[in-house]
Design an enzyme around this catalytic site. Structure first.
Site, PDB file in Angstrom:
ATOM      1  N   GLU A   1     -47.528  10.744  -2.937  1.00 34.84           N
ATOM      2  CA  GLU A   1     -48.559  10.282  -4.023  1.00 34.84           C
ATOM      3  C   GLU A   1     -49.546  11.256  -4.417  1.00 34.84           C
ATOM      4  OE1 GLU A   1     -50.724   6.353  -6.413  1.00 34.84           O
ATOM      5  OE2 GLU A   1     -51.559   7.738  -3.546  1.00 34.84           O
TER       6      GLU A   1
ATOM      7  N   ASP B   1     -49.160   7.331   0.816  1.00 31.13           N
ATOM      8  CA  ASP B   1     -50.587   6.705  -0.171  1.00 31.13           C
ATOM      9  C   ASP B   1     -51.026   7.532  -0.215  1.00 31.13           C
ATOM     10  OD1 ASP B   1     -51.515   4.260  -2.021  1.00 31.13           O
ATOM     11  OD2 ASP B   1     -53.237   4.820   0.247  1.00 31.13           O
TER      12      ASP B   1
HETATM   13  C1  BGC Z   1     -53.054   3.414  -3.915  1.00 30.84           C
HETATM   14  C2  BGC Z   1     -53.707   2.232  -5.220  1.00 30.84           C
HETATM   15  C3  BGC Z   1     -54.821   2.405  -3.608  1.00 30.84           C
HETATM   16  C4  BGC Z   1     -55.220   3.303  -3.402  1.00 30.84           C
HETATM   17  C5  BGC Z   1     -55.934   3.395  -1.965  1.00 30.84           C
HETATM   18  C6  BGC Z   1     -53.787   4.555  -4.263  1.00 30.84           C
HETATM   19  O1  BGC Z   1     -53.089   5.649  -4.543  1.00 30.84           O
HETATM   20  O2  BGC Z   1     -51.595   3.244  -5.255  1.00 30.84           O
HETATM   21  O3  BGC Z   1     -53.272   1.524  -5.515  1.00 30.84           O
HETATM   22  O4  BGC Z   1     -56.198   1.522  -4.488  1.00 30.84           O
HETATM   23  O5  BGC Z   1     -54.186   5.306  -2.864  1.00 30.84           O
HETATM   24  O6  BGC Z   1     -55.234   2.993  -1.027  1.00 30.84           O
END
Ligand code: BGC
Length: 535
Positions: A269, A202
């Protein structure tokens, strides 16, 4: 690269947002046992594995992306035994499982933070990012939270500001401290030892900050698209608060951790193409990453060509992942609808496009039903974060509709569910689409199964031929075979030039296209796949 080690390259993965998948105990919130109950459904899609969004112990300020115990299952979702049963049942069906890992920040309720905030000299004093106020009492620098407002909150107990790139309930961990990395890695090993097949990392680029805490420079906003609501966060160049040079070394450490195990996958991500490539370029970097280029409002042959071209036009070894919908953005069926309404043909065409690009596709729960974004009445909204297009994220997170005629569309027996199931989703429920061979659900199954038999779609290079303006076209090439793929992104039919040696392929689920000598007519939202073989 082929073979077992690279199962994820040819895989189609299915994202589950556990709060909204299936509620097994009637409390109005989906849970792990609920997922286990629906595994036959997931397997029936033909997908190869699941990315499961957070189910860890959490106060749920960001619905699980604020973790207070990295090795615990939140009671809302069940128990560790439920997790083990779910994982085992997935593996028995040949499904892989990658779980979310949130390394950039923890929950404010994590015992690490409780200790860290208790003073400036405790053993965890440096586990988070703390800084003194400026002489005028204001935050240490101009960094802004992704979710708006300053990225700093003053903590009266410690007498300093702490840094949080998301909610103030999500303090940033100090990844520059090797003890923090070891603590996170030991939690990661704990899940890998249990047998998870990898992690979705994440907000990875947010993990490391500039130790000098320099101000970010301003960034002029791009011209308005009439749909995206600009966030203050988008008005800075994120030169100092994300994607710092040390991230490359951190990615290598992560990869080496995964390589201690067999066949595990790391998916990051990140936000842009450059970072996607940088974090995944080479055998000692992460396996793959997805970015936001297909998760925004930008739509059309030019926009898609730009998003993909940016990635494929330079030589590198990176393998991308792609998503068009997820739990952070307006569902594609609404975001890209020409008139705000649902178009099943468009939903099918987009799924086919997602699964035809070079890379690993991620389908978000409900995308296989062509679900639209839900309207959640203001008094039932719960998300306090902001999605990628600047709006709240409740509308893409409403529960899965399973049965049209059941309360809450069969998602839960509770009187009230955590988010409402919208009336508009009732007729789109799984049981209705099962009965209709032309449904988006049946199409998804057909296309996934057809894709598995197309080595050129799975592994081939991708090229973008010139001369196609209104239709998004690319060719995939492997050995002597070339597949020509064309997607009409719009509701109007269109005619496009087509080489005579290209022979149509069948079995993908699209109606045969009208082909004359040298040209091809595609209906609105139609797609075409044709094959040619080098002489
Ligand atoms: C997740 C989100 C989250 C954020 C903070 C992201 O990119 O996909 O849902 O709110 O990270 O953890």
């Amino acid at each position: 690269m082929t073979g077992e080690k690279t199962w994820w390259r040819n895989a189609v993965l299915y994202q589950i947002y556990p709060r909204s998948f299936f509620d097994s105990n009637g409390d109005g919130i989906g849970d792990l046992k609920g997922i286990t109950k629906k595994l036959d459904y997931i397997a029936s899609l033909g997908v190869d594995g699941v990315w499961l969004s957070p189910f860890f112990t959490s106060p749920m300020a960001d619905f699980g992306y604020d973790v207070s115990d990295y090795c615990g299952v939140d009671p809302i979702f069940g128990t560790l035994d439920d997790f083990d049963e779910m994982l085992d049942s997935m593996h028995k069906r040949g499904l892989k499982l990658i779980i979310d890992f949130v390394m950039s920040h923890s929950s404010i309720a994590h015992p690490w933070f409780t200790e860290s905030r208790s003073g400036k000299t405790n053993p965890k004093a440096d586990w988070y990012v703390w800084a003194d106020p400026k002489p005028d009492g204001t935050p240490p620098n101009n960094w802004i939270s992704v979710f708006n407002g300053p990225a700093w909150t003053f903590d009266a107990q410690r007498g300093q500001y702490y840094y949080h790139q998301f909610l103030k309930d999500q303090p940033d961990l100090n990844i520059r401290n090797p003890e923090v990395v070891e603590a996170l890695f030991s939690a990661a090993r704990w899940w890998l030892d249990k047998g998870v097949d990898g992690f979705r990392l994440d907000a990875l680029q947010h993990c490391i900050h500039d130790p000098g805490l320099h101000d970010n420079p301003a960034r002029p906003l791009p011209p308005p698209d009439g749909k995206t609501i600009p966030r203050p966060y988008d008005m800075q160049q994120h030169k100092y608060d994300r994607n710092q040079p040390e991230m490359i070394g951190f990615c290598k450490k992560l990869r080496s951790l995964a390589d201690d195990y067999k066949d595990r996958m790391l998916l990051a991500e990140v936000s842009g193409t450059e970072t996607t490539i940088a974090y995944t370029n080479g055998p000692d970097m992460l396996h793959t990453a997805y970015n936001f280029s297909l998760l925004s409002h930008a739509y059309g042959a030019d926009a898609f060509q730009e998003a993909l071209g940016d990635f494929f036009d330079t030589p590198h070894e990176s393998w991308p992942s792609w998503a068009m919908s997820n739990h952070d953005t307006i569902r594609a069926a609404t975001r890209w609808s020409p008139d705000g309404r649902r178009h099943p043909a468009q939903a099918k065409m987009l799924l086919a496009l997602l699964m035809s690009m070079r890379g690993t596709p991620f389908i978000y729960q409900g995308e296989e039903l062509g679900l639209t974004e839900s309207f959640v009445p203001p008094d039932q909204r719960v998300d306090t974060g902001l999605g990628l297009t600047g709006t709240g994220r409740d509308g893409c997170r409403t529960p899965m509709p399973w049965q049209k005629r059941k309360a809450n569309a069969g998602f839960s027996k509770a009187k009230n569910t955590w988010l409402p199931v919208p009336d508009a989703h009732m007729p789109l429920a799984v049981d209705m689409q099962e009965k209709d061979k032309e449904s988006v659900l049946h199409f998804t199954r057909r296309f996934i199964s057809w894709r598995k038999k197309q080595p050129t779609l799975l592994e081939g290079d991708i090229m973008f031929p010139d001369g196609y303006k209104n239709v998004f076209c690319f060719t995939r090439r492997l050995g002597g075979e070339e597949l020509f793929c064309a997607f009409n992104l719009h509701p109007e039919s269109v005619t496009l030039p087509l080489r005579n040696d290209i022979i149509p392929l069948e079995g993908h689920g699209f109606a045969p296209a009208n082909k004359d000598s040298g040209s091809l007519s595609l209906p609105g939202f139609g797609a075409y796949f044709g094959r040619s073989v080098a002489a």
